[in-house]
Design a protein around this motif. Structure first.
Motif, short mmCIF file in Angstrom:
data_model
loop_
_atom_site.label_atom_id
_atom_site.label_comp_id
_atom_site.label_asym_id
_atom_site.label_seq_id
_atom_site.Cartn_x
_atom_site.Cartn_y
_atom_site.Cartn_z
N GLU A 43 0.82 -1.21 0.00
CA GLU A 43 0.00 0.00 0.00
C GLU A 43 0.85 1.26 0.00
N ARG A 44 2.09 1.11 0.41
CA ARG A 44 3.01 2.24 0.51
C ARG A 44 4.13 2.13 -0.53
N ASN A 45 3.93 1.29 -1.55
CA ASN A 45 4.92 1.10 -2.62
C ASN A 45 6.30 0.74 -2.08
N LEU A 46 6.35 0.16 -0.89
CA LEU A 46 7.55 -0.32 -0.21
C LEU A 46 8.42 0.78 0.39
N PHE A 47 8.06 2.06 0.17
CA PHE A 47 8.91 3.11 0.75
C PHE A 47 8.21 4.44 0.98
N ARG A 48 6.94 4.55 0.63
CA ARG A 48 6.27 5.85 0.67
C ARG A 48 5.33 5.99 1.86
N ARG A 49 5.10 7.23 2.24
CA ARG A 49 4.06 7.55 3.21
C ARG A 49 2.71 7.54 2.51
N ARG A 50 1.72 6.95 3.14
CA ARG A 50 0.38 6.98 2.55
C ARG A 50 -0.18 8.39 2.53
N SER A 51 0.21 9.19 3.51
CA SER A 51 -0.37 10.53 3.64
C SER A 51 0.12 11.49 2.56
N THR A 52 1.42 11.45 2.25
CA THR A 52 1.99 12.43 1.33
C THR A 52 2.59 11.82 0.07
N GLY A 53 2.86 10.52 0.08
CA GLY A 53 3.53 9.89 -1.05
C GLY A 53 5.03 10.06 -1.03
N GLY A 54 5.55 10.79 -0.05
CA GLY A 54 6.99 10.98 0.05
C GLY A 54 7.67 9.78 0.68
N ILE A 55 8.98 9.69 0.52
CA ILE A 55 9.72 8.58 1.10
C ILE A 55 9.67 8.68 2.63
N VAL A 56 9.46 7.54 3.28
CA VAL A 56 9.32 7.53 4.74
C VAL A 56 10.63 7.96 5.40
N ALA A 89 7.59 -18.44 -4.03
CA ALA A 89 7.01 -19.45 -3.14
C ALA A 89 5.51 -19.59 -3.35
N ASP A 90 4.84 -18.47 -3.55
CA ASP A 90 3.38 -18.48 -3.71
C ASP A 90 2.93 -18.77 -5.14
N GLY A 91 3.86 -18.68 -6.08
CA GLY A 91 3.50 -18.86 -7.48
C GLY A 91 2.67 -17.72 -8.03
N THR A 92 2.95 -16.50 -7.56
CA THR A 92 2.19 -15.33 -7.98
C THR A 92 3.10 -14.34 -8.70
N PRO A 93 2.56 -13.59 -9.66
CA PRO A 93 3.37 -12.60 -10.38
C PRO A 93 3.64 -11.38 -9.51
N PRO A 94 4.60 -10.56 -9.90
CA PRO A 94 4.88 -9.34 -9.13
C PRO A 94 3.66 -8.43 -9.07
N ASP A 95 3.40 -7.88 -7.90
CA ASP A 95 2.30 -6.93 -7.74
C ASP A 95 2.71 -5.61 -8.42
N PRO A 96 1.84 -5.02 -9.23
CA PRO A 96 2.21 -3.76 -9.91
C PRO A 96 2.63 -2.65 -8.96
N ARG A 97 2.22 -2.74 -7.70
CA ARG A 97 2.54 -1.67 -6.76
C ARG A 97 4.01 -1.64 -6.36
N ILE A 98 4.78 -2.66 -6.76
CA ILE A 98 6.23 -2.59 -6.51
C ILE A 98 6.93 -1.73 -7.55
N GLY A 99 6.20 -1.31 -8.59
CA GLY A 99 6.82 -0.57 -9.69
C GLY A 99 7.66 0.61 -9.27
N PRO A 100 7.14 1.51 -8.42
CA PRO A 100 7.98 2.64 -7.99
C PRO A 100 9.25 2.21 -7.25
N ALA A 101 9.17 1.12 -6.49
CA ALA A 101 10.36 0.63 -5.79
C ALA A 101 11.39 0.10 -6.79
#
Length: 314
Positions: A206-219, A249-261
């Motif tokens: 939900e936080r793209n692995l590094f962002r604040r949900r409130s501002t979108g800036g890096i934590v 392990a889960d056999g699932t594709p990358p979640d698109p939300r990792i894109g910014p990371a």
């Protein structure tokens, strides 16, 4: 430059993972190279530093950031990929089981039963699974970790009654432990374990692995400081490497939300195709595993390349 060739000139802990993850080498060749981790290079040096009472540096965890301890040595050996069935490794693990306990202030339990903080127990659980010593203590740790999951889906090393907001650092430590536990226990793991892991991963996604949900800036700016070994410290490369392992392990594709990371990871790629070592975290060490800060890092380059390959961005 030929980055793969350069990586293959590194420590056995790098070479065997390059062969497995980047070259697709035959299993027997990978196993033969992996076997060298326990008998030469960084892995052998770390194993040789254990004392007969089972400790490294005389400490289970380490005081004031000292990394010369059982906790961080086992983490380093795990990340080097030492064969857990190697004779020297079995001797080392038997010594830990027989002699190492956490301090009374941290619960006084045998090492592989964990202590009182979620972030520590995530690391202990990962080590217990990797080195084949899961038992009643591990089951108790899992139960404690599930009970300690916060409403936002993550974890914090502060007691649950004192904190309502999760920490990226603690959350990733726990996620690595739960995934390692699932991979060993398999279908015998309670569904609640996977559910908790997925909730924790969702917290980061939900936080793209590094962002604040409130501002979108890096934590925190240090999330761009890629270090090896990472100890308990969160960074984007470590997080991406976890999501790669979980996806496989889960056999699932990358979640698109990792894109910014992934974009952030690519922004740190050097002109020569490698990644630099980050500024090392505070604390005394037996010896440096990675290159000096700013110099090309075999460990960061290996991890970055396999993440990019998995994410379809190689």
């Amino acid at each position: 430059m030929d980055v793969i060739r350069w990586l293959l000139e590194s420590d056995p802990g790098v070479r065997w993972q390059v062969m497995r993850d980047l070259q697709g080498a035959p299993d027997d060749e990978v196993a033969a190279e992996r076997a060298r981790v326990a008998v030469e290079g960084f892995g052998a040096r770390l194993l040789d530093l254990q004392t007969d009472d089972g400790y490294w540096g005389g400490e289970a965890y380490g005081i004031d950031g000292d990394r010369r301890s059982v906790m961080w040595t086992l983490q380093s050996l795990r990340r080097l990929g030492v064969d857990p069935d190697a004779a020297a490794v079995r001797t080392a693990i038997d010594r830990v089981r027989a002699g190492v306990r956490f301090s009374e202030a941290d619960g006084g339990r045998p090492f592989f039963d964990g202590e009182v903080e979620a972030c520590v127990n995530g690391g202990v659980l990962a080590a217990s699974a990797y080195f084949g010593v899961l038992g009643d203590g591990a089951d108790a740790m899992v139960a404690e970790l599930l009970d300690g999951q916060l409403d936002d889906g993550g974890w914090n090393c502060e007691p649950i009654e004192e904190s309502v907001r999760s920490s990226f650092d603690s959350t990733l430590c726990v996620l690595e432990g739960l995934l390692a536990y699932e991979q060993v226990v398999g279908e015998a793991a309670a569904p609640a374990v996977r559910e908790a892991r997925l909730r924790g991963e969702e917290y980061l996604l939900e936080r793209n692995l590094f962002r604040r949900r409130s501002t979108g800036g890096i934590v925190l700016e240090r999330y761009e400081n890629f270090i090896f070994p990472p100890y308990w410290v969160y960074d984007v490369l470590r997080a991406l490497d976890h999501f790669r392992a979980a996806g496989i392990a889960d056999g699932t594709p990358p979640d698109p939300r990792i894109g910014p990371a992934v974009d952030l990871l690519l922004s740190h790629r050097r002109d020569d195709g490698r990644w630099s070592a980050g500024e090392p975290w505070n604390g005394e060490v037996f010896f440096r595993l990675d290159a000096p800060a700013g110099e090309p890092s075999p460990f960061n380059t290996l991890r970055a390349l396999r993440v990019l390959d998995w994410a379809g961005r190689a």
